[in-house]
Structure formats: structure tokens, C-alpha cells
Design a protein around this motif. Structure first.
Motif, PDB file in Angstrom:
ATOM      1  N   SER A   1       0.824  -1.213   0.000  1.00  0.00           N
ATOM      2  CA  SER A   1       0.000   0.000   0.000  1.00  0.00           C
ATOM      3  C   SER A   1       0.857   1.260   0.000  1.00  0.00           C
ATOM      4  CB  SER A   1      -0.925   0.003   1.219  1.00  0.00           C
ATOM      5  OG  SER A   1      -0.174   0.028   2.414  1.00  0.00           O
ATOM      6  N   GLY A   2       2.107   1.119  -0.457  1.00  0.00           N
ATOM      7  CA  GLY A   2       2.979   2.289  -0.476  1.00  0.00           C
ATOM      8  C   GLY A   2       3.362   2.735   0.916  1.00  0.00           C
ATOM      9  N   ALA A   3       3.447   1.780   1.833  1.00  0.00           N
ATOM     10  CA  ALA A   3       3.670   2.122   3.237  1.00  0.00           C
ATOM     11  C   ALA A   3       5.099   2.580   3.494  1.00  0.00           C
ATOM     12  CB  ALA A   3       3.350   0.917   4.117  1.00  0.00           C
ATOM     13  N   ASN A   4       5.231   3.453   4.467  1.00  0.00           N
ATOM     14  CA  ASN A   4       6.528   3.791   5.051  1.00  0.00           C
ATOM     15  C   ASN A   4       6.318   3.564   6.546  1.00  0.00           C
ATOM     16  OD1 ASN A   4       8.037   6.675   6.261  1.00  0.00           O
ATOM     17  ND2 ASN A   4       9.239   5.054   5.339  1.00  0.00           N
ATOM     18  N   THR A   5       6.529   2.329   6.955  1.00  0.00           N
ATOM     19  CA  THR A   5       6.014   1.882   8.239  1.00  0.00           C
ATOM     20  C   THR A   5       6.649   2.591   9.432  1.00  0.00           C
ATOM     21  OG1 THR A   5       5.652  -0.065   9.626  1.00  0.00           O
ATOM     22  CG2 THR A   5       7.604  -0.095   8.218  1.00  0.00           C
ATOM     23  N   ILE A   6       5.799   3.079  10.328  1.00  0.00           N
ATOM     24  CA  ILE A   6       6.230   3.831  11.509  1.00  0.00           C
ATOM     25  C   ILE A   6       7.031   2.937  12.454  1.00  0.00           C
ATOM     26  CG2 ILE A   6       5.407   5.044  13.575  1.00  0.00           C
ATOM     27  CD1 ILE A   6       3.014   6.009  11.909  1.00  0.00           C
ATOM     28  N   LYS A   7       6.649   1.662  12.518  1.00  0.00           N
ATOM     29  CA  LYS A   7       7.262   0.773  13.502  1.00  0.00           C
ATOM     30  C   LYS A   7       8.776   0.651  13.332  1.00  0.00           C
ATOM     31  CE  LYS A   7       4.657  -2.678  12.362  1.00  0.00           C
ATOM     32  NZ  LYS A   7       4.010  -1.973  11.236  1.00  0.00           N
ATOM     33  N   VAL A   8       9.263   0.768  12.072  1.00  0.00           N
ATOM     34  CA  VAL A   8      10.707   0.658  11.847  1.00  0.00           C
ATOM     35  C   VAL A   8      11.442   1.764  12.586  1.00  0.00           C
ATOM     36  CG1 VAL A   8      12.534   0.783  10.124  1.00  0.00           C
ATOM     37  CG2 VAL A   8      10.484  -0.515   9.642  1.00  0.00           C
ATOM     38  N   TYR A   9      10.930   2.987  12.507  1.00  0.00           N
ATOM     39  CA  TYR A   9      11.567   4.105  13.206  1.00  0.00           C
ATOM     40  C   TYR A   9      11.503   3.909  14.719  1.00  0.00           C
ATOM     41  CZ  TYR A   9      11.244   6.294   8.605  1.00  0.00           C
ATOM     42  OH  TYR A   9      11.360   6.565   7.273  1.00  0.00           O
ATOM     43  N   GLU A  10      10.409   3.296  15.181  1.00  0.00           N
ATOM     44  CA  GLU A  10      10.272   3.030  16.620  1.00  0.00           C
ATOM     45  C   GLU A  10      11.278   1.973  17.072  1.00  0.00           C
ATOM     46  OE1 GLU A  10       5.492   4.088  16.899  1.00  0.00           O
ATOM     47  OE2 GLU A  10       6.129   2.009  16.590  1.00  0.00           O
ATOM     48  N   TYR A  11      11.433   0.906  16.286  1.00  0.00           N
ATOM     49  CA  TYR A  11      12.439  -0.112  16.601  1.00  0.00           C
ATOM     50  C   TYR A  11      13.838   0.513  16.667  1.00  0.00           C
ATOM     51  CZ  TYR A  11       8.994  -3.675  14.944  1.00  0.00           C
ATOM     52  OH  TYR A  11       7.898  -4.474  14.750  1.00  0.00           O
ATOM     53  N   LEU A  12      14.144   1.326  15.651  1.00  0.00           N
ATOM     54  CA  LEU A  12      15.481   1.922  15.564  1.00  0.00           C
ATOM     55  C   LEU A  12      15.723   2.904  16.711  1.00  0.00           C
ATOM     56  CD1 LEU A  12      15.729   2.527  11.706  1.00  0.00           C
ATOM     57  CD2 LEU A  12      16.979   0.821  13.044  1.00  0.00           C
ATOM     58  N   ALA A  13      14.694   3.642  17.111  1.00  0.00           N
ATOM     59  CA  ALA A  13      14.840   4.580  18.219  1.00  0.00           C
ATOM     60  C   ALA A  13      15.139   3.848  19.520  1.00  0.00           C
ATOM     61  CB  ALA A  13      13.578   5.427  18.370  1.00  0.00           C
ATOM     62  N   ALA A  14      14.623   2.606  19.616  1.00  0.00           N
ATOM     63  CA  ALA A  14      14.898   1.779  20.793  1.00  0.00           C
ATOM     64  C   ALA A  14      16.207   1.005  20.645  1.00  0.00           C
ATOM     65  CB  ALA A  14      13.747   0.801  21.033  1.00  0.00           C
ATOM     66  N   ASN A  15      16.942   1.293  19.565  1.00  0.00           N
ATOM     67  CA  ASN A  15      18.251   0.687  19.306  1.00  0.00           C
ATOM     68  C   ASN A  15      18.157  -0.829  19.130  1.00  0.00           C
ATOM     69  OD1 ASN A  15      21.024   0.901  18.840  1.00  0.00           O
ATOM     70  ND2 ASN A  15      21.523   0.449  20.979  1.00  0.00           N
ATOM     71  N   LYS A  16      17.142  -1.263  18.401  1.00  0.00           N
ATOM     72  CA  LYS A  16      16.943  -2.689  18.150  1.00  0.00           C
ATOM     73  C   LYS A  16      17.451  -3.081  16.764  1.00  0.00           C
ATOM     74  CE  LYS A  16      14.992  -3.168  22.095  1.00  0.00           C
ATOM     75  NZ  LYS A  16      15.698  -3.900  23.169  1.00  0.00           N
ATOM     76  N   LYS A  17      17.897  -4.316  16.662  1.00  0.00           N
ATOM     77  CA  LYS A  17      18.176  -4.877  15.349  1.00  0.00           C
ATOM     78  C   LYS A  17      16.842  -5.027  14.629  1.00  0.00           C
ATOM     79  CE  LYS A  17      20.193  -8.948  13.066  1.00  0.00           C
ATOM     80  NZ  LYS A  17      20.962 -10.197  13.257  1.00  0.00           N
ATOM     81  N   VAL A  18      16.799  -4.656  13.351  1.00  0.00           N
ATOM     82  CA  VAL A  18      15.551  -4.699  12.589  1.00  0.00           C
ATOM     83  C   VAL A  18      15.738  -5.582  11.359  1.00  0.00           C
ATOM     84  CG1 VAL A  18      13.791  -3.355  11.377  1.00  0.00           C
ATOM     85  CG2 VAL A  18      14.992  -2.348  13.342  1.00  0.00           C
TER      86      VAL A  18
END
Length: 390
Positions: free
Chosen positions: A314-331
Motif C-alpha cells: 500500500s505504499g507504506a513507510n512503516t512507523i514501527k521501523v523508526y520506533e524499533y530503531l529509536a529503541a536501538n533494536k536490530k531490525v
């Protein structure tokens, strides 16, 4: 600056769940701008919908103007909500999402909105519409600048297949009447430009409120996951048609030594039903956005197992990725959905074998993202610059 905002989600739902969606994040970021008076035009609803969706908590704020089914609330000194609770219960039941299109066009609602603007002494305003079903409302108002936020591509949502014609008409309407569009992904920029030809379209990707997710901030591992065996492979988001169920099921089968924890709202019951409920799969339900960061911080790895078929995305730019990265998680995620632009910071895979292999590696050799240009504040600042230049 006076800014009218038409969010996709009901204000009651936003208040109940927390400011976690793109439209809600924009509203929250605008609230921090002292130069902006924000007037939120709420989605029409009925008493039945409020009851069925458990949105019974009254809107928090002072009613400063009312007329029949319409109310104007003052939420904060510079934030107002215009609300419409219709008595057309049966119409909403039988017409589905077409009911929203009809009631956004209701001349009585438009008249009340204009009446509220007079009461608030708002003579000039800009309009940001983030609701695909509210094109007629944009047409009937007279802003200095009219903007449409074309987040995601609703022509590809299976849940709205019945309203495909209405959605195409809405996009065409927005292309005619809006000074410019914004959207959240390069895929959308390209496809919308070709199909609907808006006057101008600008890319404003999603962001993150970093302070919510940073590991330095004290957090508590939630009770419902603290006894789940580690490592925890976490997914935080809506369970919808975007999830590649076959890929997820094969990955879980190939990786029995980790725990897959899903946190979020079930939008598509058929998708959730088709997920194999293996021993290492855990669904812990939907969580308020104030509680959700504790789950992300408790993950060992954050995943985005989304479909890559162009006809299903759906042409997404998923918010969750930025949230994972802000928490310093491997994605770890699949191609598409805006991940290519973040390939220096996330692991992108194509098969269940690759997914499983990456989940079994504890190391994270990707770069850390500089969040200065990825906060919600920076996103609304981009938009305000576009409005000023327009």
C-alpha cells in the motif's frame, strides 16, 4: 497560523489508544507549535459506533458551542475539536464506509464548521485533510491553502475493495482542488503522480517521537511478556493484509528457538487466523501507546514481515521501523514498504531461510540512524515550510 486538520481516525479513538498513527502524530506535533491554532474536524459518527467500538469516554474538553448533533470543544488553549454525532444509525449500518463520504458532505456539518470558525474569529485558515473519505468537505471549505495527505494507497486495501470507485473519485477530487499533496513513500509519490496527477506532490515520510523509545529512558518489562523465553522477536503494529503470512509461518517453523511476540490491533481477522499458532508464537493484544514503548524496548529484534508483491503493498513507510530503531533494536524486514531507504540501518531479506538466518544472529552490524531528520517535529516543520511557500 490557523490550521484545520481532518484526521482519518476518530478523536475518541485517538484519545483512547494514544497518539500512535500518522494523523495523530501530526496533531500532537502541531500542538507543540505555539504559532499554530489547530482546529480538528472530527470524523462523523453515531452513538452506536461509539458503543460498539468502546469509545464511550466523553471528549475531554469544554463545550464552547453546540447545535443539535454538533459540538465545538476546546481541548487546550490553542486546540479545538469540532464533533458530529449523527442520529442516522441505520444508515451507517447499511452503507458502511460510504456513510462517511455522505456525512462529510452534509451541508449542515459544513455550515456548523463555518459557524465555529466565526465564533473563534478565524477568518483565514489552511486545511490539511488526511481522510480519503472527506474529499467533499475539502471541496466545500475555502482555505488559503488546501493540502491532502495521501498516506498509503487506499486503492490497494482489500478491506475497502467494495468502495474502490468511491476512493478513485476521492483521489481525483483531491487532485483537482488541492494546492498540493504530501505522501509518506517514494512508491506513492510515483504511482499517485502517474494515476491522479495532483498539482504538486511532496514526500514527507513518517517519523518517531524518539524520547518515547530511547533505551536510556527507564522502562519496565511488561508482565505479560516477562516470562516469555528469549530471544524475543517482536512485531508491533496492526495485523493486516500487509503481513506475508506464508513467509511468517515458514520463518517461525525454521526458527523454533526464538519467541515471536506480536503486539497490536487485529484489523484483518482472516490474516490473524491464518498465522500458525505454534508454541513459540505469542499474541499479547493491543496496547495503549503510552505502554507500547515498553514492549518495543523489551524486544531483542524488531521485524517487518510484509508482503513485497506490488499489487498487495500500500505504499507504506512503516512507523514501527523508526520506533524499533529509536529503541536501538536490530531490525529485520522484507523488501519494499520504505525499507530500501533504510538499508544502511536495517537487514532486508527475501526468503524464510534468510529471515531465520538473520534472526539467529545476535549481532547488529548496521549503522545507527541519526534521528534529527526523522522526528515528528521535523516532519510538521517540513509541511509548514511547504504551506508558507505555497
Amino acid at each position: 497560523m490557523n490550521l484545520l486538520v481532518v484526521p482519518f481516525h476518530d478523536w475518541r479513538k485517538i484519545s483512547q489508544e494514544g497518539f500512535r498513527t500518522r494523523d495523530a502524530h501530526f496533531i500532537e506535533a502541531f500542538k507543540k507549535k505555539s504559532s499554530i491554532t489547530q482546529i480538528i474536524i472530527n470524523r462523523p459518527t453515531t452513538v452506536l459506533e461509539i458503543f460498539l467500538k468502546r469509545m464511550g469516554q466523553p471528549i475531554q474538553g469544554a463545550v464552547i458551542h453546540s447545535q443539535n448533533n454538533f459540538k465545538l470543544y476546546q481541548i487546550e488553549p490553542q486546540v479545538y475539536v469540532i464533533d458530529y454525532v449523527s442520529g442516522d444509525v441505520f444508515g451507517q449500518i447499511f452503507k458502511g464506509h460510504a456513510w462517511f463520504i455522505q456525512h462529510y458532505e452534509n451541508p449542515r456539518y459544513t455550515a456548523f464548521i463555518k459557524e465555529c470558525l466565526l465564533k473563534l474569529k478565524v477568518e483565514e485558515y489552511h486545511l490539511l485533510n488526511q481522510n480519503i473519505f472527506a474529499a467533499k468537505l475539502s471541496k466545500n471549505l475555502k482555505p488559503i491553502t488546501s493540502i491532502f495527505d495521501a498516506w498509503d494507497n487506499f486503492t490497494k486495501f482489500e478491506v475497502y475493495k467494495k468502495y474502490h470507485k468511491n476512493i478513485l473519485e476521492a483521489y481525483a477530487e483531491y487532485a483537482r482542488i488541492c494546492d498540493f499533496w504530501i505522501t509518506n513513500s517514494k512508491d506513492n509519490t510515483e504511482s499517485f503522480s502517474i494515476q491522479f496527477k495532483p498539482k504538486n506532490i511532496f514526500l514527507i515520510k513518517n517519523g518517531v517521537e524518539v524520547s518515547r523509545f530511547t533505551k536510556e529512558k527507564t522502562f519496565t518489562i511488561p508482565d505479560d511478556i516477562k516470562d516469555i523465553p528469549r530471544p524475543i522477536i517482536g512485531f508491533g503494529g496492526k495485523i493486516s493484509h500487509l503481513i506475508d503470512v506464508d513467509l511468517l509461518n515458514r520463518t517461525m517453523e525454521k526458527t523454533p528457538n526464538v519467541s515471536f511476540v506480536f503486539v497490536g490491533q487485529i484489523l484483518d481477522k482472516a490474516i490473524y487466523k491464518s498465522i500458525n499458532k505454534v508454541e513459540n508464537f505469542y499474541y499479547v493484544g493491543d496496547k495503549h501507546y503510552d505502554d507500547y514503548p515498553n514492549y518495543v524496548k523489551s524486544f531483542d529484534v524488531g521485524i517487518v514481515p510484509y508482503v513485497i508483491d506490488k499489487n498487495k503493498t500500500s505504499g507504506a513507510n512503516t512507523i514501527k521501523v523508526y520506533e524499533y530503531l529509536a529503541a536501538n533494536k536490530k531490525v529485520v524486514g522484507t523488501h519494499g514498504n520504505g525499507l530500501e531507504d533504510l538499508q544502511d540501518y536495517v537487514y532486508i531479506v527475501s526468503t524464510a531461510d534468510e529471515f531465520s538466518e538473520e534472526l539467529n544472529k545476535a549481532n547488529n552490524e548496521k549503522l545507527s540512524l541519526n534521528f534529527e531528520e526523522h522526528t515528528w517535529d521535523s516532519k510538521v516543520t517540513e509541511l509548514l515550510k511547504l504551506i508558507q511557500s505555497a
